[in-house]
Design a protein around this motif. Structure first.
Motif, PDB file in Angstrom:
ATOM      1  N   MET A   1      56.466  87.699  55.113  1.00 12.40           N
ATOM      2  CA  MET A   1      56.810  87.696  56.537  1.00 12.40           C
ATOM      3  C   MET A   1      56.179  86.482  57.215  1.00 12.40           C
ATOM      4  O   MET A   1      55.036  86.142  56.982  1.00 12.40           O
ATOM      5  N   THR A   2      56.972  85.875  58.053  1.00 20.39           N
ATOM      6  CA  THR A   2      56.504  84.621  58.628  1.00 20.39           C
ATOM      7  C   THR A   2      55.539  84.840  59.782  1.00 20.39           C
ATOM      8  O   THR A   2      55.778  85.648  60.668  1.00 20.39           O
ATOM      9  N   THR A   3      54.436  84.120  59.747  1.00 20.86           N
ATOM     10  CA  THR A   3      53.516  84.093  60.887  1.00 20.86           C
ATOM     11  C   THR A   3      53.269  82.637  61.280  1.00 20.86           C
ATOM     12  O   THR A   3      52.250  82.308  61.869  1.00 20.86           O
ATOM     13  N   THR A   4      54.210  81.762  60.909  1.00 20.36           N
ATOM     14  CA  THR A   4      54.018  80.340  61.195  1.00 20.36           C
ATOM     15  C   THR A   4      54.018  80.047  62.685  1.00 20.36           C
ATOM     16  O   THR A   4      53.463  79.042  63.116  1.00 20.36           O
ATOM     17  N   VAL A   5      54.652  80.893  63.495  1.00 17.24           N
ATOM     18  CA  VAL A   5      54.619  80.692  64.955  1.00 17.24           C
ATOM     19  C   VAL A   5      53.177  80.701  65.440  1.00 17.24           C
ATOM     20  O   VAL A   5      52.742  79.822  66.187  1.00 17.24           O
ATOM     21  N   PHE A   6      52.415  81.698  64.995  1.00 25.54           N
ATOM     22  CA  PHE A   6      51.013  81.794  65.408  1.00 25.54           C
ATOM     23  C   PHE A   6      50.191  80.651  64.811  1.00 25.54           C
ATOM     24  O   PHE A   6      49.386  80.021  65.501  1.00 25.54           O
ATOM     25  N   PRO A  32      35.572  78.921  58.704  1.00 24.50           N
ATOM     26  CA  PRO A  32      36.572  77.846  58.767  1.00 24.50           C
ATOM     27  C   PRO A  32      37.717  78.085  57.780  1.00 24.50           C
ATOM     28  O   PRO A  32      38.853  77.692  58.035  1.00 24.50           O
ATOM     29  N   GLU A  33      37.384  78.730  56.653  1.00 31.53           N
ATOM     30  CA  GLU A  33      38.434  79.042  55.673  1.00 31.53           C
ATOM     31  C   GLU A  33      39.473  79.997  56.276  1.00 31.53           C
ATOM     32  O   GLU A  33      40.683  79.865  56.035  1.00 31.53           O
ATOM     33  N   TYR A  34      38.981  80.946  57.082  1.00 32.10           N
ATOM     34  CA  TYR A  34      39.896  81.907  57.706  1.00 32.10           C
ATOM     35  C   TYR A  34      40.771  81.213  58.752  1.00 32.10           C
ATOM     36  O   TYR A  34      41.963  81.498  58.875  1.00 32.10           O
ATOM     37  N   VAL A  35      40.191  80.278  59.487  1.00 28.30           N
ATOM     38  CA  VAL A  35      40.977  79.508  60.454  1.00 28.30           C
ATOM     39  C   VAL A  35      42.096  78.762  59.729  1.00 28.30           C
ATOM     40  O   VAL A  35      43.253  78.753  60.158  1.00 28.30           O
ATOM     41  N   GLY A  36      41.744  78.118  58.589  1.00 24.53           N
ATOM     42  CA  GLY A  36      42.757  77.414  57.804  1.00 24.53           C
ATOM     43  C   GLY A  36      43.841  78.349  57.287  1.00 24.53           C
ATOM     44  O   GLY A  36      45.032  78.013  57.289  1.00 24.53           O
ATOM     45  N   TYR A  37      43.428  79.528  56.850  1.00 24.57           N
ATOM     46  CA  TYR A  37      44.385  80.538  56.363  1.00 24.57           C
ATOM     47  C   TYR A  37      45.368  80.918  57.457  1.00 24.57           C
ATOM     48  O   TYR A  37      46.587  81.004  57.229  1.00 24.57           O
ATOM     49  N   LEU A  38      44.874  81.110  58.675  1.00 27.10           N
ATOM     50  CA  LEU A  38      45.749  81.462  59.793  1.00 27.10           C
ATOM     51  C   LEU A  38      46.696  80.320  60.130  1.00 27.10           C
ATOM     52  O   LEU A  38      47.884  80.535  60.393  1.00 27.10           O
ATOM     53  N   ARG A  40      47.892  78.122  58.183  1.00 27.21           N
ATOM     54  CA  ARG A  40      48.908  77.975  57.128  1.00 27.21           C
ATOM     55  C   ARG A  40      49.937  79.104  57.154  1.00 27.21           C
ATOM     56  O   ARG A  40      50.808  79.165  56.297  1.00 27.21           O
ATOM     57  N   GLY A  41      49.827  80.013  58.126  1.00 27.80           N
ATOM     58  CA  GLY A  41      50.814  81.088  58.226  1.00 27.80           C
ATOM     59  C   GLY A  41      50.391  82.368  57.556  1.00 27.80           C
ATOM     60  O   GLY A  41      51.237  83.187  57.177  1.00 27.80           O
ATOM     61  N   GLY A  42      49.086  82.564  57.391  1.00 25.89           N
ATOM     62  CA  GLY A  42      48.588  83.792  56.783  1.00 25.89           C
ATOM     63  C   GLY A  42      48.800  84.996  57.672  1.00 25.89           C
ATOM     64  O   GLY A  42      49.260  84.885  58.817  1.00 25.89           O
ATOM     65  N   ALA A  67      51.031  85.416  68.946  1.00 25.43           N
ATOM     66  CA  ALA A  67      50.826  86.531  68.014  1.00 25.43           C
ATOM     67  C   ALA A  67      51.847  87.636  68.261  1.00 25.43           C
ATOM     68  O   ALA A  67      52.367  88.240  67.322  1.00 25.43           O
ATOM     69  N   ALA A  68      52.135  87.889  69.540  1.00 28.23           N
ATOM     70  CA  ALA A  68      53.138  88.907  69.878  1.00 28.23           C
ATOM     71  C   ALA A  68      54.510  88.502  69.359  1.00 28.23           C
ATOM     72  O   ALA A  68      55.256  89.313  68.810  1.00 28.23           O
TER      73      ALA A  68
END
Length: 403
Positions: A1-6, A32-38, A40-42, A67-68
């Motif tokens: 599922m895409t989260t690339t918008v966020f 910082p790893e979590y920020v990168g994950y987000l 990248r569309g995580g 996010a919404a």
């Protein structure tokens, strides 16, 4: 599922604030790893983490809105896959009875509301009624009632296709719905419904990079469509041919659409009505787009103005704010193409006043075309064009549809 918008929005704000991922992570209390994950569309973060990131970046709610929107995209993509499963099950597994009357009334109510109300609240209603149809199918034993349920399922799923395309512009998920609706319409055995669903599939394909695919779908649909349903298909053909650069075909299809509308004033509305009908104002809207696409700005303004007048003068519950706004945008673009920024600015006022919940994907996409037109070199010294460009740019920077 895409989260690339966020992820895209998060990256944009982080770079705007000049922060590294490590610095942002320290401010928002995450790695910082979590920020990168987000970025990248995580998987979407919790509401608490989203709020912390928004506050750390001073984004003014933009990350919450993104996010919404991503959550809605996820929901609609999941719904698209479920629609495909419904079509597969309905065609391959003979179902067993139902009560279509209540389900039909609910679909009709949604189709009517779709014309003039914000689209997002319709998502859950439509998914619920589709799922209720599937349950009814499992219980149905009477062949005629079963066919009614196939019809209702096709109508519900094709409405989801349109809703997905309008809300998110996610043509891939929309086409999953459309293909499922086509199978269900075929099972229902209604040529008018099959033609309508085929037109919806072409409508989705029209805005992909290769409009020729949409033209091929329309060719197949016209060959078997009842006379009344051909008007919508011809109008779509005119607009799609214009996008493909085929001026001759666009003009010919536009003429066939007008002739067909004059021959059969009725016959373009399916049983549920509402958005599954093709009134004169809708025809005028499509023809305005078609003529604008081939550079015939006089005809583009004529037909688009007729569309705006038709929606403005019609009953409130039949007034499509989306089509009316898009027709106004076509008029504005046509005026800008002929060097008239002042009149274009006047035409755009009602569109710029649309509430955020009405700013669906097609409107925002066409607004982007307006900014490109305003930045043409002919307007380099125009204060009107420069001011309008700033206003439209601010409009586009606003939050996406989230309620």
């Amino acid at each position: 599922m895409t989260t690339t918008v966020f992820g895209t929005e998060l990256s944009r704000w982080r770079q705007l604030r000049g922060l590294s991922r490590r610095e942002l992570g320290r401010l928002a209390h995450c790695s910082p790893e979590y920020v990168g994950y987000l970025e990248r569309g995580g998987r979407l973060p919790s509401s608490e983490v989203t709020a912390a990131l928004d506050a750390a970046l001073r984004a003014g709610g933009s990350l919450l809105a993104a996010a919404a929107q991503a959550a809605v995209q996820q929901r609609l993509l999941a719904a698209a896959r479920q629609s495909a499963q419904l079509a597969q099950w309905a065609v391959d597994e003979p179902p067993d009875t139902a009560s279509p009357e209540v389900l039909g009334r609910e679909i009709a109510a949604i189709a009517r509301d779709y014309v003039h109300r914000p689209p997002l609240p319709l998502v859950e209603r439509l998914i619920r009624v589709r799922d209720r149809i599937q349950v009814a199918m499992r219980l149905c034993q009477h062949p005629l009632r079963r066919r009614e349920l196939y019809w209702l399922a096709a109508a519900a799923v094709q409405l989801l296709a349109e809703l997905t395309d309008d809300l998110t512009g996610d043509s891939e998920a929309a086409m999953i719905h459309a293909r499922a609706a086509a199978r269900l319409a075929e099972a229902a055995g209604d040529p008018s419904l099959q033609a309508w669903v085929a037109g919806t599939a072409a409508l989705i394909e029209e805005w992909r990079p290769a409009p020729r695919t949409a033209l091929a779908l329309l060719d197949d649909a016209v060959a078997t469509a009842p006379r009344g349903q051909r008007v919508r298909l011809y109008a779509l053909e005119a607009r799609t041919a214009a996008r493909a650069g085929d001026t001759g075909r666009a003009r010919a299809a536009a003429e066939r659409a007008v002739d067909g509308a004059q021959e059969s004033a009725s016959g373009t509305e399916l049983a549920v009505g509402g958005v599954m009908s093709f009134p004169t104002a809708k025809l005028a809207f499509y023809l305005g787009d078609a003529y604008h696409g081939i550079g015939d700005h006089r005809q583009a303004r004529r037909w688009s103005s007729a569309a705006v007048a038709g929606y403005t003068d019609g009953p409130a519950d039949q007034r499509s704010y989306g089509d009316q706004a898009l027709a106004q945008l076509t008029i504005a673009l046509s005026l800008l193409a002929t060097g008239d920024a002042d009149d274009a600015a006047e035409v755009l006022i009602p569109v710029l006043k649309l509430p955020p919940e009405h700013r669906i994907s097609p409107i925002m996409g066409r607004m982007g075309i307006v900014t490109a037109a305003l930045r043409d070199r002919r307007y380099a010294g125009s204060p009107t064009a420069q001011n309008l460009d700033a206003v439209v740019t601010g409009y586009l920077a606003g939050p996406p549809v989230t309620r």
